[in-house]
Design a protein around this motif. Structure first.
Motif, PDB file in Angstrom:
ATOM      1  N   VAL A   8       0.947  -1.178   0.039  1.00 22.33           N
ATOM      2  CA  VAL A   8       0.032   0.163   0.000  1.00 22.33           C
ATOM      3  C   VAL A   8       0.791   1.221   0.017  1.00 22.33           C
ATOM      4  O   VAL A   8       2.023   1.342   1.030  1.00 22.33           O
ATOM      5  N   GLU A   9       0.669   2.052  -0.899  1.00 24.20           N
ATOM      6  CA  GLU A   9       1.396   3.398  -1.136  1.00 24.20           C
ATOM      7  C   GLU A   9       0.774   4.367  -1.451  1.00 24.20           C
ATOM      8  O   GLU A   9      -0.522   4.282  -1.884  1.00 24.20           O
ATOM      9  N   THR A  10       1.171   5.621  -1.261  1.00 26.18           N
ATOM     10  CA  THR A  10       0.458   6.930  -1.682  1.00 26.18           C
ATOM     11  C   THR A  10       0.133   6.879  -3.162  1.00 26.18           C
ATOM     12  O   THR A  10       0.752   6.478  -3.933  1.00 26.18           O
ATOM     13  N   PHE A  11      -1.088   7.233  -3.518  1.00 25.19           N
ATOM     14  CA  PHE A  11      -1.637   7.263  -4.888  1.00 25.19           C
ATOM     15  C   PHE A  11      -1.317   8.805  -5.462  1.00 25.19           C
ATOM     16  O   PHE A  11      -1.492   9.796  -4.993  1.00 25.19           O
ATOM     17  N   GLU A  12      -0.181   8.695  -6.416  1.00 18.99           N
ATOM     18  CA  GLU A  12       0.325   9.896  -6.996  1.00 18.99           C
ATOM     19  C   GLU A  12      -0.241  10.368  -8.165  1.00 18.99           C
ATOM     20  O   GLU A  12      -0.310   9.421  -9.360  1.00 18.99           O
ATOM     21  N   LYS A  13      -0.749  11.596  -8.418  1.00 14.59           N
ATOM     22  CA  LYS A  13      -1.594  11.962  -9.389  1.00 14.59           C
ATOM     23  C   LYS A  13      -0.638  12.595 -10.252  1.00 14.59           C
ATOM     24  O   LYS A  13       0.276  13.155  -9.878  1.00 14.59           O
ATOM     25  N   GLY A  14      -0.872  12.360 -11.505  1.00 17.18           N
ATOM     26  CA  GLY A  14      -0.078  13.172 -12.773  1.00 17.18           C
ATOM     27  C   GLY A  14      -0.299  12.245 -13.944  1.00 17.18           C
ATOM     28  O   GLY A  14      -1.111  11.536 -14.042  1.00 17.18           O
ATOM     29  N   ILE A  15       0.405  12.786 -14.825  1.00 16.56           N
ATOM     30  CA  ILE A  15       0.013  11.821 -16.105  1.00 16.56           C
ATOM     31  C   ILE A  15       1.684  11.666 -16.534  1.00 16.56           C
ATOM     32  O   ILE A  15       2.743  12.008 -16.249  1.00 16.56           O
ATOM     33  N   MET A  16       1.712  10.345 -17.159  1.00 19.53           N
ATOM     34  CA  MET A  16       2.901   9.577 -17.562  1.00 19.53           C
ATOM     35  C   MET A  16       3.690  10.652 -18.640  1.00 19.53           C
ATOM     36  O   MET A  16       3.067  10.960 -19.379  1.00 19.53           O
ATOM     37  N   LEU A  17       4.967  10.544 -18.524  1.00 16.08           N
ATOM     38  CA  LEU A  17       5.523  11.345 -19.333  1.00 16.08           C
ATOM     39  C   LEU A  17       5.412  10.781 -20.811  1.00 16.08           C
ATOM     40  O   LEU A  17       5.554  11.446 -21.794  1.00 16.08           O
ATOM     41  N   SER A  18       5.352   9.475 -21.072  1.00 18.56           N
ATOM     42  CA  SER A  18       5.223   8.805 -22.095  1.00 18.56           C
ATOM     43  C   SER A  18       3.880   9.660 -23.119  1.00 18.56           C
ATOM     44  O   SER A  18       3.721   9.825 -24.168  1.00 18.56           O
ATOM     45  N   ASP A  19       2.783   9.989 -22.275  1.00 16.69           N
ATOM     46  CA  ASP A  19       1.701  10.748 -22.861  1.00 16.69           C
ATOM     47  C   ASP A  19       1.821  12.079 -22.899  1.00 16.69           C
ATOM     48  O   ASP A  19       1.698  12.629 -23.973  1.00 16.69           O
ATOM     49  N   TYR A  20       2.623  12.481 -22.083  1.00 16.60           N
ATOM     50  CA  TYR A  20       2.823  14.080 -22.108  1.00 16.60           C
ATOM     51  C   TYR A  20       3.625  14.453 -23.396  1.00 16.60           C
ATOM     52  O   TYR A  20       3.466  15.236 -24.033  1.00 16.60           O
ATOM     53  N   VAL A  21       4.683  13.391 -23.769  1.00 12.13           N
ATOM     54  CA  VAL A  21       5.423  13.630 -24.997  1.00 12.13           C
ATOM     55  C   VAL A  21       4.588  13.433 -26.362  1.00 12.13           C
ATOM     56  O   VAL A  21       4.839  14.400 -27.096  1.00 12.13           O
ATOM     57  N   ALA A  22       3.848  12.596 -26.172  1.00 14.35           N
ATOM     58  CA  ALA A  22       2.870  12.304 -27.349  1.00 14.35           C
ATOM     59  C   ALA A  22       1.995  13.574 -27.489  1.00 14.35           C
ATOM     60  O   ALA A  22       1.848  13.835 -28.872  1.00 14.35           O
ATOM     61  N   LEU A  23       1.611  13.885 -26.295  1.00 16.23           N
ATOM     62  CA  LEU A  23       0.554  15.115 -26.667  1.00 16.23           C
ATOM     63  C   LEU A  23       1.365  16.444 -26.844  1.00 16.23           C
ATOM     64  O   LEU A  23       0.727  17.066 -27.852  1.00 16.23           O
ATOM     65  N   TYR A  24       2.535  16.527 -26.491  1.00 15.76           N
ATOM     66  CA  TYR A  24       3.263  18.082 -26.841  1.00 15.76           C
ATOM     67  C   TYR A  24       3.688  17.823 -28.122  1.00 15.76           C
ATOM     68  O   TYR A  24       3.676  18.833 -28.904  1.00 15.76           O
ATOM     69  N   SER A  25       4.036  16.608 -28.567  1.00 19.85           N
ATOM     70  CA  SER A  25       4.327  16.424 -30.152  1.00 19.85           C
ATOM     71  C   SER A  25       3.160  16.642 -31.112  1.00 19.85           C
ATOM     72  O   SER A  25       3.431  17.621 -32.043  1.00 19.85           O
ATOM     73  N   ARG A  26       1.906  16.240 -30.747  1.00 17.08           N
ATOM     74  CA  ARG A  26       0.726  16.236 -31.644  1.00 17.08           C
ATOM     75  C   ARG A  26       0.479  17.976 -31.398  1.00 17.08           C
ATOM     76  O   ARG A  26       0.312  18.712 -32.515  1.00 17.08           O
ATOM     77  N   TRP A  27       0.332  18.469 -30.318  1.00 14.86           N
ATOM     78  CA  TRP A  27      -0.076  19.763 -30.183  1.00 14.86           C
ATOM     79  C   TRP A  27       0.781  21.021 -30.455  1.00 14.86           C
ATOM     80  O   TRP A  27       0.532  22.021 -30.927  1.00 14.86           O
ATOM     81  N   LYS A  28       2.180  20.661 -30.519  1.00 12.42           N
ATOM     82  CA  LYS A  28       3.116  21.790 -30.673  1.00 12.42           C
ATOM     83  C   LYS A  28       2.862  22.090 -32.247  1.00 12.42           C
ATOM     84  O   LYS A  28       3.087  23.233 -32.490  1.00 12.42           O
TER      85      LYS A  28
END
Length: 540
Positions: free
Chosen positions: A258-278
């Motif tokens: 049991v560990e803390t639930f860390e919110k955020g987005i995976m960098l793999s998704d961030y990179v894909a979104l950045y490339s698309r929207w850039k």
């Protein structure tokens, strides 16, 4: 009450010194420490299963050797599918092999990388039973709420979302029978490795030693309490870093974590979104990221509701710059200061909390604890690349294994090819060295000249390639070798035991200097973007 007492004990001892018991590459747990010794009948039955399972792969190996089209289009995917059917040990080995382009062709590594997806899922009935056995209380008595559907699953365990004492948590539950099955399969795999090295004469592949190292690695991953220990150590090492961190261990046991639930987005998704929207002037990645976060995007949920273009503001290059430079800072701190490196550092295991501007590293089942020679050899390679010194770089690489098996003629040929490589691609600091390209060429030379490298070095190389890949995707003009120059130069000037103490004392100053260097680079980047935007506005 027992669970509450355990939680209080863990919180009270969070600052105590802990030792890494299992790590990637050397020492650690033995497979017999986490599972009972299997009987001969079970090993024999499992061997028969694998014999039939691998029959199509083995029977077509000559076709694969002589026919490139068959090898690339049919045999590699068939091998991947066979490993996926073979259980956690073979899946994990395939995942590990996908990160070893020094041993295997890049095309095969690319196909084996698919093994990271489509993991098995066990029933909630087993999860309930396992949680109650490991933690000593019914689920309802421990958690305020517990979602019955897993939000992710891997070859070793699957993950649930729950609430504990009013706090959102992630609960990892080990798959049924996975430890015993791995124990059996590793005995079979070790026998096969001995056959390949001894009978077929392919000692340079280092399969036996790699299998021993890998067995310790997967032993640590199967023991979820070991991952909890790793998280405690990483959190202590980065306790002063406000914009970087790791999940906190709350309730550890061998089969449940049991560990803390860390919110955020995976960098793999961030990179894909950045490339698309850039590339789209009407939208940008930043608004998309905020929308994803507001929809509850977490480290285990790589998807969200679509966002309207009207909700999306302009691209903020400062966010991408933060990811690249702080990611490099994280890696350099682990390598140069802590001597303990996250051994599965890829964009899928790094989260970006957009609102808090914070990076979080997850999945700490594999870590690499480096001995002094490993540190000096790998840091020496990076420093030699910074100096453009091919001969020194080649000598460091040839020490990447305690039992180097390449002949003197092969070593000499390797040195000569390194000189040619550096003359073409690696002239040193300030010459815009493409670190990723240089390292990939070095890996090709390692395979070509049958130079043996141990697992920890492969992990270190792949982590550098991860950081370089982020930079290439998010800020192509940022050079990771030049960025690391202040810390690498400081390390070169402080050797020996006394030097190491001096380095740790002076590292914050060098890191601050790197920060100034990074901010200057960001200012230049912003000015360049404004200058590019001005003509477009004028035309508009």
């Amino acid at each position: 009450q027992r669970v509450a007492a355990r939680l209080a004990d863990i919180r009270g001892g969070a600052g105590e010194e802990e030792e890494v018991r299992s790590f990637h590459g050397r020492g650690g747990l033995d497979v017999d420490e986490y599972a009972s010794r299997p009987g001969l009948a079970r090993v024999a039955l499992r061997s028969v299963f694998h014999m039939f399972n691998f029959a199509p792969v083995v029977s077509s190996v000559l076709l694969a050797y002589y026919l490139p089209f068959f090898r690339l289009r049919l045999w590699y995917p068939m091998l991947c599918a066979t490993l996926a059917r073979s259980g956690a040990a073979f899946i994990k080995w395939g995942q590990w092999a996908s990160t070893r382009p020094d041993l295997f062709p890049e095309a095969l590594c690319s196909v084996l990388a698919r093994l990271h997806a489509n993991a098995p899922v066990h029933s909630f009935a087993y999860t309930r039973k396992s949680v109650e056995e490991e933690l000593g209380e019914p689920i309802e008595a421990i958690f305020d709420s517990f979602e019955p559907q897993p939000i992710a699953s891997g070859s070793i365990a699957q993950v649930y979302r729950a609430v504990l004492d009013g706090r959102e948590v992630a609960v990892k539950v080990r798959h049924p029978g996975v430890a015993d099955q791995i124990n059996i399969d590793f005995r079979i795999m070790r026998t096969l490795a001995d056959f390949v090295e001894g009978v077929l004469g392919m000692r340079w592949l280092n399969l036996g030693a790699s299998m021993d190292q890998f067995s310790h690695t997967i032993a640590g991953q199967t023991r979820l309490d070991i991952e909890g220990l790793h998280l405690n150590i990483f959190n202590r090492n980065f306790r002063r870093w406000k914009d970087c961190g790791f999940p906190q261990t709350l309730l550890p046991s061998q089969g449940v974590l049991v560990e803390t639930f860390e919110k955020g987005i995976m960098l793999s998704d961030y990179v894909a979104l950045y490339s698309r929207w850039k590339s789209d002037d009407s939208s940008s990645v930043l608004g998309q990221l905020h929308a994803l976060a507001s929809h509850g995007m977490s480290m285990f949920t790589p998807g969200s509701a679509p966002v309207e273009d009207s909700e999306v503001p302009k691209v903020d290059p400062k966010l991408a710059h933060f990811v690249v430079t702080r990611g490099e800072d994280l890696y350099l701190h682990m390598l140069l200061v802590d001597n303990l490196v996250h051994a599965d550092l890829h964009p899928g295991n790094i989260l970006l909390d957009v609102h808090a501007l914070r990076l979080v590293l997850v999945d700490a089942g594999m870590v690499a604890k480096l001995v002094e020679s490993e540190r000096e050899n790998f840091i020496g390679l990076l420093a030699a690349m910074g100096d453009g010194d091919a001969k020194r770089a080649a000598d460091f690489v040839l020490h990447f294994s305690d039992e180097q098996v390449c002949s003197e003629a092969q070593a000499d040929a390797f040195r000569r090819d390194m000189v040619v490589l550096f003359q073409r691609y690696c002239r040193g600091y300030g010459t815009n060295v493409d670190v990723g390209e240089v390292l990939r060429h070095i890996l090709n030379l390692i395979r070509e000249h049958q130079v043996r490298i141990d697992s920890n070095y492969a992990t270190l190389v792949l982590n550098v390639l991860c950081i370089e890949g982020l930079a290439r995707s998010l800020e192509p003009s940022y050079n990771v070798l030049d960025g690391a120059r202040p810390l690498l130069k400081l390390h070169q000037s402080t050797r020996g035991k006394v030097g190491r103490v001096l380095f740790k004392a002076a590292a914050p100053v060098a890191r601050a200097l790197k920060g100034v260097q990074d901010r200057i680079r960001l200012g230049q980047l912003l000015r360049e973007e404004r200058e590019e935007a001005t003509p477009e506005l004028a035309r508009g």
